[in-house]
Scaffold this active site. Structure first.
Site, mmCIF file in Angstrom:
data_model
loop_
_atom_site.group_PDB
_atom_site.id
_atom_site.type_symbol
_atom_site.label_atom_id
_atom_site.label_comp_id
_atom_site.label_asym_id
_atom_site.label_seq_id
_atom_site.Cartn_x
_atom_site.Cartn_y
_atom_site.Cartn_z
ATOM 1 N N ASN A 86 63.750 53.898 -0.701
ATOM 2 C CA ASN A 86 63.602 54.182 0.723
ATOM 3 C C ASN A 86 64.352 55.434 1.174
ATOM 4 O O ASN A 86 64.057 55.989 2.235
ATOM 5 C CB ASN A 86 64.096 52.961 1.511
ATOM 6 C CG ASN A 86 64.328 53.254 2.973
ATOM 7 O OD1 ASN A 86 63.391 53.387 3.743
ATOM 8 N ND2 ASN A 86 65.593 53.363 3.365
ATOM 9 N N SER A 109 55.361 58.145 4.810
ATOM 10 C CA SER A 109 55.351 58.402 6.249
ATOM 11 C C SER A 109 53.928 58.716 6.685
ATOM 12 O O SER A 109 53.113 59.194 5.883
ATOM 13 C CB SER A 109 56.256 59.591 6.596
ATOM 14 O OG SER A 109 56.081 59.993 7.941
ATOM 15 N N TYR A 125 58.873 68.036 5.229
ATOM 16 C CA TYR A 125 58.877 66.570 5.250
ATOM 17 C C TYR A 125 57.485 66.023 4.951
ATOM 18 O O TYR A 125 57.324 65.095 4.141
ATOM 19 C CB TYR A 125 59.360 66.089 6.617
ATOM 20 C CG TYR A 125 59.493 64.593 6.746
ATOM 21 C CD1 TYR A 125 60.602 63.932 6.231
ATOM 22 C CD2 TYR A 125 58.519 63.842 7.398
ATOM 23 C CE1 TYR A 125 60.734 62.549 6.356
ATOM 24 C CE2 TYR A 125 58.636 62.466 7.522
ATOM 25 C CZ TYR A 125 59.748 61.828 7.004
ATOM 26 O OH TYR A 125 59.878 60.463 7.120
ATOM 27 N N ALA A 153 54.958 67.399 3.358
ATOM 28 C CA ALA A 153 54.562 67.614 1.971
ATOM 29 C C ALA A 153 55.254 66.614 1.047
ATOM 30 O O ALA A 153 54.643 66.062 0.120
ATOM 31 C CB ALA A 153 54.896 69.041 1.550
ATOM 32 N N SER A 154 56.528 66.358 1.302
ATOM 33 C CA SER A 154 57.266 65.415 0.449
ATOM 34 C C SER A 154 56.682 64.010 0.545
ATOM 35 O O SER A 154 56.547 63.304 -0.452
ATOM 36 C CB SER A 154 58.752 65.404 0.822
ATOM 37 O OG SER A 154 58.988 64.771 2.067
ATOM 38 N N LYS A 155 56.305 63.602 1.745
ATOM 39 C CA LYS A 155 55.793 62.245 1.933
ATOM 40 C C LYS A 155 54.353 62.105 1.436
ATOM 41 O O LYS A 155 53.947 61.024 0.992
ATOM 42 C CB LYS A 155 55.907 61.841 3.398
ATOM 43 C CG LYS A 155 57.359 61.718 3.884
ATOM 44 C CD LYS A 155 58.157 60.725 3.045
ATOM 45 C CE LYS A 155 59.550 60.488 3.591
ATOM 46 N NZ LYS A 155 60.306 59.483 2.819
#
Length: 270
Positions: free
Chosen positions: A88, A146, A159, A161-163
């Site tokens: 998480n 997300s 953010y 792109a990471s999710k």
């Protein structure tokens, strides 16, 4: 008591969704390794102990491989194996647009938000598989993605792109664990009141504008961490025994349309 005597790791458990999930896992009989890079890990473990649960805190950086190896070893050595991983931990990376995002920022966001879950799966999954074979019960991995990973309009480029990577990682991992009796799923939170979003909620309260928080979703509100934690805990439980490789959206209906105010390239907002 869906997790009675089951060994569980929760990263980012020092606050927010991670803390809420750790408390729920422990309340249902789980033995929880509470991992965070802050002293919040100790605080969450203390809350669990006060409530009569079992928890062991550990300070880790979720994006550092040696820390992840140490975390997995702690769970296995302390609780005799590993049944569940809830990866998480994450950071926001601010709200810079694509052209104002420097390489150092996006590298750090990807390191924590995407490489972190990758490392957690790489080192935890083999132990979960082995324990599932020993006990005859399935294991589970849950990742926090997300709605920002679904499409534009819900987070910064770094953010988002990471999710998006986390969502794909869940699907790929589920496939690569075929036949191992270990499921992998992700949750996709919408706006949730956590440490990461605290400034937004604090400002809204101070300015008497809480009615504007979450106004773009049909429920017209933000979520509380427990609302996301319940879904993560469900996915980790045997109640979700046929749910695998999915990204479950928990956003009050926001992504049913993803409404957003667009800004033309090269123009500044008034």
């Amino acid at each position: 008591m869906r997790f009675e005597n089951r060994s569980i790791i929760v990263t980012g458990a020092g606050s927010g969704i991670g803390r809420a999930a750790a408390l729920l896992f422990a309340a249902e009989g789980g033995h929880v390794v509470v991992a965070d890079r802050t002293e919040g890990a100790d605080e969450t473990a203390h809350l669990i102990s006060q409530a009569g649960g079992i928890a062991t805190p550990i300070r880790v950086d979720a994006g550092e491989e040696e820390d992840v190896i140490r975390m997995v070893a702690l769970a296995c050595d302390t609780y005799g194996g590993l049944d569940v991983l809830f990866a998480n931990a994450g950071i926001s990376g601010g709200m810079a647009n694509l052209f104002d995002t420097d390489v150092a920022l996006i590298t750090e966001v990807l390191r924590v938000n995407l490489i972190g879950p990758f490392l957690a799966i790489k080192h935890a999954a083999p132990r979960i598989v082995a324990h599932a074979a020993e006990t005859g019960r399935g294991g589970a991995i849950v990742l926090t993605a997300s709605v920002a990973g679904l499409r534009s309009g819900a987070g910064s480029p770094a953010y988002s792109a990471s999710k998006a990577g986390v969502i794909n990682l869940a699907a790929v991992s589920a496939q690569q664990l075929s036949g191992a009796n270990v499921r992998v799923n992700a949750i996709c939170p919408g706006l949730t009141e956590t440490g990461m979003t605290k400034p937004v909620f604090d400002y809204a309260r101070e300015a008497n504008k809480m009615d504007r928080v979450g106004r773009l979703n049909p429920l017209h509100r933000g979520a509380q961490p427990e609302e996301l934690a319940r879904v993560a805990v469900f996915l980790a439980s045997d109640d979700a025994s046929y749910v695998n490789g999915q990204a479950i959206v928990v956003d009050g209906g926001l992504s049913s349309s993803h409404p957003v105010t667009r800004q033309d390239y090269g123009k500044t907002a008034a």
